[in-house]
Design an enzyme around this catalytic site. Structure first.
Site, PDB file in Angstrom:
ATOM      1  N   GLU A  72       0.863  -1.190   0.000  1.00 53.34           N
ATOM      2  CA  GLU A  72       0.000   0.000   0.000  1.00 53.34           C
ATOM      3  C   GLU A  72       0.887   1.224   0.000  1.00 53.34           C
ATOM      4  O   GLU A  72       2.006   1.172   0.513  1.00 53.34           O
ATOM      5  CB  GLU A  72      -0.840   0.045   1.288  1.00 53.34           C
ATOM      6  CG  GLU A  72      -1.854  -1.056   1.425  1.00 53.34           C
ATOM      7  CD  GLU A  72      -2.584  -0.978   2.776  1.00 53.34           C
ATOM      8  OE1 GLU A  72      -2.273  -0.092   3.591  1.00 53.34           O
ATOM      9  OE2 GLU A  72      -3.452  -1.816   3.006  1.00 53.34           O
ATOM     10  N   LYS A 108       2.482   4.420   1.426  1.00 52.69           N
ATOM     11  CA  LYS A 108       2.655   4.935   2.795  1.00 52.69           C
ATOM     12  C   LYS A 108       2.529   6.455   2.720  1.00 52.69           C
ATOM     13  O   LYS A 108       3.445   7.157   2.271  1.00 52.69           O
ATOM     14  CB  LYS A 108       4.007   4.552   3.380  1.00 52.69           C
ATOM     15  CG  LYS A 108       4.166   4.992   4.833  1.00 52.69           C
ATOM     16  CD  LYS A 108       5.489   4.558   5.419  1.00 52.69           C
ATOM     17  CE  LYS A 108       5.534   4.696   6.930  1.00 52.69           C
ATOM     18  NZ  LYS A 108       5.242   6.011   7.447  1.00 52.69           N
ATOM     19  N   GLU A 163      -5.254   7.588   7.132  1.00 48.27           N
ATOM     20  CA  GLU A 163      -4.220   8.610   7.199  1.00 48.27           C
ATOM     21  C   GLU A 163      -4.865   9.895   6.671  1.00 48.27           C
ATOM     22  O   GLU A 163      -5.373   9.917   5.536  1.00 48.27           O
ATOM     23  CB  GLU A 163      -3.046   8.154   6.325  1.00 48.27           C
ATOM     24  CG  GLU A 163      -1.788   8.935   6.502  1.00 48.27           C
ATOM     25  CD  GLU A 163      -0.947   8.537   7.719  1.00 48.27           C
ATOM     26  OE1 GLU A 163      -1.356   7.690   8.546  1.00 48.27           O
ATOM     27  OE2 GLU A 163       0.133   9.122   7.857  1.00 48.27           O
TER      28      GLU A 163
HETATM   29  P1  ATP Z   1       6.666   6.523  10.894  1.00 51.32           P
HETATM   30  O1  ATP Z   1       7.549   7.350  11.757  1.00 51.32           O
HETATM   31  O2  ATP Z   1       7.393   5.834   9.790  1.00 51.32           O
HETATM   32  O3  ATP Z   1       5.434   7.238  10.429  1.00 51.32           O
HETATM   33  P2  ATP Z   1       5.314   5.208  13.064  1.00 51.32           P
HETATM   34  O4  ATP Z   1       6.182   4.834  14.212  1.00 51.32           O
HETATM   35  O5  ATP Z   1       4.381   6.331  13.240  1.00 51.32           O
HETATM   36  O6  ATP Z   1       6.209   5.350  11.769  1.00 51.32           O
HETATM   37  P3  ATP Z   1       4.834   2.716  11.908  1.00 51.32           P
HETATM   38  O7  ATP Z   1       3.912   1.612  12.178  1.00 51.32           O
HETATM   39  O8  ATP Z   1       6.246   2.404  12.114  1.00 51.32           O
HETATM   40  O9  ATP Z   1       4.403   3.981  12.719  1.00 51.32           O
HETATM   41  O10 ATP Z   1       4.589   3.195  10.422  1.00 51.32           O
HETATM   42  C1  ATP Z   1       3.277   3.252   9.972  1.00 51.32           C
HETATM   43  C2  ATP Z   1       2.741   4.665   9.992  1.00 51.32           C
HETATM   44  O11 ATP Z   1       2.592   5.110   8.675  1.00 51.32           O
HETATM   45  C3  ATP Z   1       1.361   4.642  10.580  1.00 51.32           C
HETATM   46  O12 ATP Z   1       1.387   5.004  11.947  1.00 51.32           O
HETATM   47  C4  ATP Z   1       0.554   5.602   9.720  1.00 51.32           C
HETATM   48  O13 ATP Z   1       0.513   6.878  10.326  1.00 51.32           O
HETATM   49  C5  ATP Z   1       1.355   5.754   8.464  1.00 51.32           C
HETATM   50  N1  ATP Z   1       0.744   5.142   7.271  1.00 51.32           N
HETATM   51  C6  ATP Z   1       0.710   5.717   6.053  1.00 51.32           C
HETATM   52  N2  ATP Z   1       0.166   4.926   5.151  1.00 51.32           N
HETATM   53  C7  ATP Z   1      -0.164   3.770   5.782  1.00 51.32           C
HETATM   54  C8  ATP Z   1      -0.754   2.548   5.355  1.00 51.32           C
HETATM   55  N3  ATP Z   1      -1.066   2.341   4.097  1.00 51.32           N
HETATM   56  N4  ATP Z   1      -0.941   1.593   6.290  1.00 51.32           N
HETATM   57  C9  ATP Z   1      -0.589   1.782   7.577  1.00 51.32           C
HETATM   58  N5  ATP Z   1      -0.035   2.917   8.019  1.00 51.32           N
HETATM   59  C10 ATP Z   1       0.195   3.914   7.145  1.00 51.32           C
END
Ligand code: ATP
Length: 588
Positions: free
Chosen positions: A250, A252, A302
């Site tokens: 998907e 991001k 998001e």
């Molecule tokens: P990051 O600092 O990379 O945003 P994080 O610690 O907030 O990471 P992670 O689970 O590591 O969280 O990365 C997923 C994050 O990316 C989610 O918290 C969400 O905010 C964002 N995101 C964007 N697109 C997606 C998606 N398709 N599926 C899940 N999460 C997504």
């Protein structure tokens, strides 16, 4: 229940940082606690009154507390201030002060946990012009009846300085031992906590209904679910190695994660750290219910800032403008967004957590009626490196950060970071391999162009075992003038007189802050450091880890709580990863 029992447990717990001892003290306390007060005890142990997502803040200022101590003891304010300056903690200082009490109360009543809790609750709810006087009245009435040691803990709770170092896991260990006689049952408690984000409620259920109650624990609409998180990978190769040869990819998106709880027209939004953020997004509240074809749902999306003319995604920082209390209507017009769904956790009274990813996605596609404002995140099934590469390129061209890769047949693992979801960002392919989210613990005043602002920040990673913030680097590059102004403004509210006891730093700063604000940095390398405290003694004795050439990326991660910052474990993994790359290169 007598408050003295709780104060005694607080006193014992303050004297140790050892997890086993803390657990033991907790078990002893829980065994003495009647069922009806267990949730209150659990909140108070965390220095709270209710779970975080309810946003109930005590917010009592030091000045007011000093006046209340003076009123109830007859000791002059000046004298209290002198004692306070000596110890740096008003709670602890008050024990000494109140022992010199000149005024005695003849009708001293034993204070109970219930009374303390209810009074604190009333204080938290007070608003308006007369609230300061009322707060003072409530506080001094409690202090009148409290022993010096009880008073010191009441004050610490009020001021938010009670730091027992009990992580949620320790609390759950103790609940499992006290109410199910088996620490192994922690797993089930964890599940209940992950789906309710309310440790007090979990405690109440296990204390009254035992393990059986915990097994029947259900998701409640409007109680946030702790989010599932992803591990990072550096390459398409690594992703295939970890996920096999067929999985979902998907986009991001670079926005704010939002958990939407919807029933009819009622919508509540929670952030990644489970803060209620409904007020920042009146447009979501207004428009989304029309796009959802279900009675009751919990969805994840998001929210991304967009250019309304081109529909293009804009960087995360644009959303910062939405974080305001006033004139939100104007910000909604000025900074439009779209809502991009990627998961469904609950549907018409039933949990979806156990469903496989592909079933959840199918359901999501069925119930979201897409339009300009509400969309499902682009997804495709990939089976080889080229397909991932191509989709990654598309996502970057569309203004995204990279890809989220998800196993097709796995459930939603609330509250855990695991390998069923992986993130592949473009920048992971070089240098350190990843950015870090670090907590601002201190700062140094700027010179020259930066005079009057903070020129350099002192940052920390999170030690989740000890519940401490360990210094990891100073950062002075990557800031625009606007960043410096904004940081100065945000940080001025967080200045403390003394270093917060949860901060572990040998380096002295010009100013110390409450460890709350998270910022994103990149760096060229992680090195061993004799000064910094991150992962101290883990790789080498008397040595910690530090970032080399750190640079602020421009992202203030307002949606993250300090406890969501990069952990020492993650820092160590990156450190070991870079050593492995160097080693592999030498072999080539
Ligand atoms: P990051 O600092 O990379 O945003 P994080 O610690 O907030 O990471 P992670 O689970 O590591 O969280 O990365 C997923 C994050 O990316 C989610 O918290 C969400 O905010 C964002 N995101 C964007 N697109 C997606 C998606 N398709 N599926 C899940 N999460 C997504």
């Amino acid at each position: 229940m007598e408050f003295a029992i709780l104060a005694d447990a607080f006193r014992k717990m303050e004297s140790t940082r050892k997890r086993l001892e803390l657990t033991q003290y907790l078990v002893e306390l829980f065994e003495k606690t009647p069922q009806e007060v267990i949730s209150k005890i659990v909140y108070l142990l965390q220095g709270k009154l209710r779970p975080d997502f309810e946003g109930i803040e005590l917010g009592v200022a030091e000045k007011l507390a000093i006046r209340a101590i003076s009123k109830s003891s007859g000791i002059p304010i000046k004298k209290i201030e002198t004692e306070y300056r000596k110890s740096g903690d008003l709670g602890s200082a008050s024990t000494v002060i109140l022992e010199q009490k000149t005024q005695t109360t003849f009708l001293m009543e034993d204070i109970t946990v219930e009374r303390v809790y209810e009074t604190l609750f009333k204080i938290a709810k007070l608003e308006g012009s007369r609230s300061q006087d009322m707060k003072m009245k409530y506080i001094s009435s409690l202090l009148n009846d409290a022993t010096p040691i009880e008073a010191s803990f009441i004050l610490k709770i009020l001021l938010g300085t009670l730091r027992l170092g009990v992580a949620e896991n320790t609390m759950m260990d103790a609940l499992a031992i006290a109410f199910t006689s088996n620490k192994e049952n922690r797993k089930q408690l964890e599940h209940s906590y992950n789906v309710s984000s309310d440790l007090g409620k979990v405690a109440e259920v296990v204390a009254s209904k035992g393990l059986e109650g915990i097994e029947k624990f259900e998701i409640n609409l409007f109680n946030p679910i702790r989010p599932m998180l992803a591990d990072r990978v550096k390459s398409e190769d690594e992703a295939i190695e970890k996920m096999g040869n067929k999985f979902a990819a998907e986009y991001k998106l670079d926005g704010e994660r939002v958990q939407l709880h919807i029933e009819g027209e009622r919508v509540i939004l929670f952030s990644r750290s489970l803060e209620n953020i409904t007020s920042y997004y009146p447009d979501i509240v207004e428009k989304i219910p029309k796009s959802i074809q279900a009675e009751k749902v919990i969805l994840e999306a998001e929210a991304v800032a967009i250019n309304e003319n081109s529909g293009e995604f804009l960087p995360f920082q644009e959303l910062m403008h939405r974080r305001r209390k006033y004139k939100i209507e104007k910000a909604v017009l000025q900074y439009p967004i779209s809502v991009n769904f990627f998961d469904i956790l609950y549907h018409n009274g039933k949990s979806c957590l156990e469903l496989e990813y592909q079933e959840r996605r199918k359901l999501l596609e069925k119930i979201v009626k897409e339009d300009e404002f509400a969309k499902n995140i682009p997804m495709t099934i990939v089976t080889n490196e080229n397909e991932i590469e191509e989709f990654l390129e598309n996502s970057i061209n569309a203004g995204c950060e990279g890809l989220m890769l998800k196993m097709l047949d796995k459930p939603y693992q609330a509250g855990s970071r695991g390998s069923h979801w992986l993130k592949l960002k473009r920048e992971y392919r070089n240098e350190l391999g990843d950015s870090l989210d670090l907590v601002v613990i201190g700062a140094f005043f700027g010179k020259g162009r930066r005079t009057g602002r903070y020129g350099t920040l002192l940052l920390a990673s999170y030690d989740d075992d000890q519940d401490m913030f360990t210094s990891i680097c100073k950062v002075g590059t990557g800031f625009t003038d606007e960043d410096l102004d904004q940081l100065y403004q945000i940080l001025s509210d967080k200045v403390t007189i003394k270093k917060n006891p949860r901060i572990d730093s040998e380096m002295e700063a010009d100013v110390w802050f409450e460890p709350e604000l998270v910022v994103e940095v990149v760096a060229s390398e992680i090195t061993l450091s004799p000064i910094h405290k991150a992962a101290r003694d883990q790789i080498r004795k008397n040595t910690g880890l530090a970032l080399r050439f750190p640079k602020f990326t421009g992202k203030i991660r307002v949606e993250k709580a300090a406890e969501d910052a990069s952990t020492n474990e993650e820092v160590m993994t990156l450190y070991k990863g870079q050593k492995k790359v160097a080693h592999d290169k030498n072999l080539m």
